[in-house]
Design a protein around this motif. Structure first.
Motif, PDB file in Angstrom:
ATOM      1  N   ARG A   1       0.831  -1.223   0.000  1.00  0.00           N
ATOM      2  CA  ARG A   1       0.000   0.000   0.000  1.00  0.00           C
ATOM      3  C   ARG A   1       0.853   1.255   0.000  1.00  0.00           C
ATOM      4  N   VAL A   2       2.027   1.191   0.569  1.00  0.00           N
ATOM      5  CA  VAL A   2       2.921   2.354   0.545  1.00  0.00           C
ATOM      6  C   VAL A   2       3.404   2.623  -0.874  1.00  0.00           C
ATOM      7  N   THR A   3       3.789   1.591  -1.575  1.00  0.00           N
ATOM      8  CA  THR A   3       4.440   1.763  -2.877  1.00  0.00           C
ATOM      9  C   THR A   3       3.480   1.792  -4.057  1.00  0.00           C
ATOM     10  N   GLU A   4       2.208   1.521  -3.836  1.00  0.00           N
ATOM     11  CA  GLU A   4       1.249   1.306  -4.919  1.00  0.00           C
ATOM     12  C   GLU A   4       1.253   2.399  -5.975  1.00  0.00           C
ATOM     13  N   TYR A   5       1.345   3.651  -5.574  1.00  0.00           N
ATOM     14  CA  TYR A   5       1.267   4.760  -6.535  1.00  0.00           C
ATOM     15  C   TYR A   5       2.555   5.574  -6.605  1.00  0.00           C
ATOM     16  N   LEU A   6       3.626   5.071  -6.026  1.00  0.00           N
ATOM     17  CA  LEU A   6       4.887   5.801  -6.049  1.00  0.00           C
ATOM     18  C   LEU A   6       5.676   5.471  -7.305  1.00  0.00           C
ATOM     19  N   SER A   7       6.552   6.391  -7.681  1.00  0.00           N
ATOM     20  CA  SER A   7       7.370   6.194  -8.870  1.00  0.00           C
ATOM     21  C   SER A   7       8.469   5.167  -8.591  1.00  0.00           C
TER      22      SER A   7
END
Length: 275
Positions: A62-68
């Protein structure tokens, strides 16, 4: 370690609607935080530890789901090779530390030595004691060098862990999570409790504290850990550059080659509506 609860205890879970709304808000903030990290050449290292099936992987996802992916990495190392076993213990982890503008999330870390290696007898007493002495010093040096270091311990009760293992047994996509070591952790619950207590006593320092995440409710654990992560990084919202999408120019004399020249994957999706 989390207190044992009766198998009849009902875990109070965050309702799905409010959970999704708050998670979306937090994930928007994570994007803002990452923009600040990249712009300011910050280095962020987040360690996720805890018992098997405590929910670490779900929180990381959930932390990385929308990160570049250009500025975030997840590190989940396998068991050390023969060459790595001959190195200084921390050496293979050091090479994965964040560079400028990076956020690195470790799904388990050097604390394997204080947990599974200690309990399962994969390291000697001398190696274990040396680790407990060196870990606070290594982390102090990282922090002094400017790395933002955050350590999370995901705490799950024995009954909830047992229930999650049982659910994995019925899910073909999660069977890989039931390794012999995972299953052995059930029998060695108390040994892991003692190991965790000793680890905290040696490595829960003022400069690099452990933050405990109660994770019997996965939704609560995700929201609480992400919120705390955001609060732990001194980011601010940056001005967004003005972006204009250009008009597509008119076609010139380009002609697309015949589609028969290309290899297309079979369209199995088209058959789904016919069933």
């Amino acid at each position: 370690m989390a207190k044992k609860v009766s198998s009849k205890t009902t875990v109070k879970r965050v309702p799905k609607g409010p959970y999704k709304a708050e998670l979306k808000r937090l994930q928007v903030e994570l994007v803002e935080m990452q923009r600040w990290v990249a712009k300011n050449d910050a280095r962020v290292l987040v360690i996720f530890e805890g018992r098997d099936a405590a929910g670490k992987g779900g929180a990381i996802k959930r932390v990385t789901e929308y990160l570049s992916p250009r500025h975030v990495r997840v590190v989940a190392l396998t068991k050390p090779t023969k060459r790595e076993r001959g190195q200084w213990y921390f050496q293979r982890y050091i090479e994965h530390l964040p560079s400028k503008g990076e956020l690195v999330l470790m799904d388990r870390s050097w604390y394997n030595r204080a947990g599974v290696e200690r309990v399962m007898g994969y390291c000697s007493e001398e190696e274990y004691q040396r680790f407990l002495r060196q870990a606070p010093l290594v982390e102090q040096h990282l922090i002094e060098d400017g790395i933002i270091l955050i350590k999370y311990w995901f705490s799950v009760s024995d009954d909830e862990q047992q229930a999650r293992f049982a659910a994995r047994l019925e899910d073909p996509m999660k069977l890989w999570k039931l390794s012999p070591t995972d299953l052995e952790s059930i029998r060695r619950w108390e040994d892991y409790s003692r190991a965790k207590d000793a680890m905290f006593a040696a490595t829960d320092t003022p400069g690099s504290p452990w933050w405990v995440v109660e994770s019997d409710d996965k939704r609560s654990a995700r929201l609480n850990s992400i919120s705390h992560l955001l609060d732990s990084i001194p980011y601010r919202h940056l001005d967004r550059p003005k972006i204009t999408i250009p008009d597509r120019p008119k076609a010139d004399d380009y002609e697309r080659p015949p589609i028969e020249q290309f290899h297309y994957v079979p369209d199995i999706a088209a058959d789904l509506g016919k069933k």
